[in-house]
Design a protein around this motif. Structure first.
Motif, mmCIF file in Angstrom:
data_model
loop_
_atom_site.group_PDB
_atom_site.id
_atom_site.type_symbol
_atom_site.label_atom_id
_atom_site.label_comp_id
_atom_site.label_asym_id
_atom_site.label_seq_id
_atom_site.Cartn_x
_atom_site.Cartn_y
_atom_site.Cartn_z
ATOM 1 N N PHE A 112 0.843 -1.192 0.000
ATOM 2 C CA PHE A 112 0.000 0.000 0.000
ATOM 3 C C PHE A 112 0.878 1.242 0.000
ATOM 4 O O PHE A 112 1.941 1.278 0.631
ATOM 5 C CB PHE A 112 -0.914 0.002 1.239
ATOM 6 C CG PHE A 112 -1.787 -1.224 1.328
ATOM 7 C CD1 PHE A 112 -3.036 -1.240 0.736
ATOM 8 C CD2 PHE A 112 -1.337 -2.374 1.993
ATOM 9 C CE1 PHE A 112 -3.836 -2.378 0.819
ATOM 10 C CE2 PHE A 112 -2.133 -3.501 2.077
ATOM 11 C CZ PHE A 112 -3.396 -3.507 1.484
ATOM 12 N N ASN A 113 0.387 2.264 -0.694
ATOM 13 C CA ASN A 113 1.138 3.520 -0.803
ATOM 14 C C ASN A 113 0.798 4.496 0.320
ATOM 15 O O ASN A 113 1.285 5.631 0.335
ATOM 16 C CB ASN A 113 0.869 4.183 -2.154
ATOM 17 C CG ASN A 113 1.400 3.342 -3.305
ATOM 18 O OD1 ASN A 113 2.312 2.541 -3.121
ATOM 19 N ND2 ASN A 113 0.822 3.501 -4.490
ATOM 20 N N VAL A 114 -0.078 4.115 1.249
ATOM 21 C CA VAL A 114 -0.402 4.911 2.426
ATOM 22 C C VAL A 114 0.014 4.102 3.649
ATOM 23 O O VAL A 114 -0.295 2.911 3.751
ATOM 24 C CB VAL A 114 -1.903 5.242 2.495
ATOM 25 C CG1 VAL A 114 -2.237 6.000 3.791
ATOM 26 C CG2 VAL A 114 -2.330 6.072 1.294
ATOM 27 N N GLY A 115 0.737 4.748 4.573
ATOM 28 C CA GLY A 115 1.176 4.052 5.768
ATOM 29 C C GLY A 115 0.023 3.736 6.705
ATOM 30 O O GLY A 115 -1.135 4.119 6.460
ATOM 31 N N LEU A 116 0.321 3.051 7.803
ATOM 32 C CA LEU A 116 -0.717 2.632 8.729
ATOM 33 C C LEU A 116 -1.222 3.781 9.593
ATOM 34 O O LEU A 116 -2.299 3.675 10.183
ATOM 35 C CB LEU A 116 -0.200 1.497 9.626
ATOM 36 C CG LEU A 116 0.305 0.241 8.890
ATOM 37 C CD1 LEU A 116 0.658 -0.839 9.896
ATOM 38 C CD2 LEU A 116 -0.738 -0.272 7.904
ATOM 39 N N GLY A 117 -0.431 4.874 9.679
ATOM 40 C CA GLY A 117 -0.854 6.010 10.482
ATOM 41 C C GLY A 117 -0.555 5.813 11.949
ATOM 42 O O GLY A 117 -0.191 4.723 12.409
ATOM 43 N N VAL A 118 -0.708 6.905 12.726
ATOM 44 C CA VAL A 118 -0.430 6.849 14.161
ATOM 45 C C VAL A 118 -1.433 5.911 14.815
ATOM 46 O O VAL A 118 -2.656 6.042 14.645
ATOM 47 C CB VAL A 118 -0.521 8.254 14.783
ATOM 48 C CG1 VAL A 118 -0.282 8.179 16.291
ATOM 49 C CG2 VAL A 118 0.480 9.187 14.119
ATOM 50 N N ASN A 119 -0.883 4.937 15.551
ATOM 51 C CA ASN A 119 -1.714 3.936 16.230
ATOM 52 C C ASN A 119 -2.667 3.238 15.263
ATOM 53 O O ASN A 119 -3.810 2.925 15.612
ATOM 54 C CB ASN A 119 -2.486 4.560 17.392
ATOM 55 C CG ASN A 119 -1.575 5.064 18.486
ATOM 56 O OD1 ASN A 119 -0.537 4.461 18.773
ATOM 57 N ND2 ASN A 119 -1.955 6.183 19.096
#
Length: 353
Positions: free
Chosen positions: A192-199
């Protein structure tokens, strides 16, 4: 034993002293024991012992000696052969001294390496990610939002966790990967080109901790060489190129042994001994050359004749070298090795989450 007849010379000294009469001018015939024969018997004359008629093996052996076939009588006479067979040799050894200079070699081995690059195999790439702040490692969720999370559909999906992370690192836009399955059922890999994000804020209904979703720089699935590099190096390395040729290495010189000691001049003491001569067996008795039959020839011949030919004198000289000085010669040996190097490239990736 073969055809040799010198076994009389190996009798232990204690046995010799016990079996050798004091009067060597006229030896009494030895007491029958073919396996421990008397060393000094049969020097002049003797009388026949009772075993000449009482011992069946001696009688059988004596019959072989005294009854040659017609084909052997032209060159063989039993009494003549036994007289020569029991004849002994008196021999002595004297010593002389030679003088010389000893030579000692001081040597060194130098190891030299020739490095050859293997160009038949393509260069492989291995990515070693560096942990980043805020990355999330290990999230479970069975809900995927392909558009919102920027799923990349350009890859094959059958990669295990280690391979899946390497695929993500090989795609510059990839920020996270998801992998599930097992070695038995097979693996499924998605990037995926979007990370998992904070928490894991970019994951729908996340469960933490888990085993499916991973930011690209997580350390759980990195290759073994990357783990070894993390232990060896304190600071990150951007690129490691082709392996450089190995520089020649030289071993330290081999320790030099102590110089030889000067050999003292020996005392010239002649050695005297008696050995029964070796006499070839007639062809028709060649089967008696076997040890257990051969040892009975001596008592058998002593039952046939009462004296042997006079002992034959023999003198030998042995030389002992005395070193008056020594010299050292230094020699260097080159030991060449061929080393084949296959280039490998390892890229260290900084976080771009």
């Amino acid at each position: 034993m073969g055809r040799r007849s010198d076994f009389l010379a190996i009798l232990p000294l204690a046995a010799l002293a016990a079996s050798t009469p004091v009067d060597l001018k006229h030896q009494a015939r030895q007491v029958f024991d073919p396996f421990n024969p008397c060393k000094s018997c049969f020097r002049s004359s003797w009388t026949q012992g009772p075993e000449c008629t009482a011992n069946s093996i001696i009688r059988s052996t004596l019959s072989r000696v005294t009854n040659p076939p017609a084909s052997a009588t032209a060159t063989y006479t039993p009494t003549k052969w036994c007289t020569d067979f029991l004849r002994q040799t008196d021999w002595s050894t004297s010593y002389t001294t030679s003088f010389g200079v000893s030579t000692h070699t001081d040597w060194t081995i130098t190891h030299l390496f020739i490095t050859v690059t293997d160009t038949e195999h393509p260069t492989s790439t291995m990515y070693c990610p560096i942990p980043s702040q805020g990355m999330v490692c290990g999230v479970d969720s069975n809900t995927i939002a392909p558009i919102d999370q920027g799923e990349d559909w350009s890859i094959e999906h059958y990669y295990n966790p280690e391979e899946c992370q390497q695929v993500c690192l090989d795609h510059p836009l990839c920020k996270a990967y998801r992998v599930d399955g097992s070695p038995q059922s097979g693996w499924n890999c998605e990037i995926f080109n979007v990370g998992l994000g904070v928490n894991a804020s970019h994951v729908i209904n996340p469960t933490i901790p888990g085993t499916q979703w991973w930011d690209r720089n997580c350390q759980q699935h990195i290759p073994g060489p990357c783990r070894a590099r993390a232990v060896r190096t304190a600071a990150p390395i951007q690129i490691e190129g082709d392996v450089e040729p190995t520089a020649p290495a030289e071993n330290p010189a081999v320790p030099t042994p102590a110089e030889p000691l000067i050999t003292p001049e020996p005392t010239l003491v002649p050695r005297a001994d008696i050995v029964k001569r070796s006499a070839e067996l007639p062809d028709y008795m060649s089967d008696l050359s076997y040890f257990w039959s051969y040892v009975y020839l001596t008592p058998a011949c002593s039952c046939l004749i009462t004296s042997a030919l006079p002992p034959v004198p023999s003198t030998t000289t042995s030389t002992v070298t005395r070193w008056t000085s020594s010299t050292t010669v230094s020699t260097t040996y080159e030991d060449w090795f061929r080393v084949t190097v296959t280039p490998r490239e390892t890229t260290i990736y900084m976080s771009i989450n």
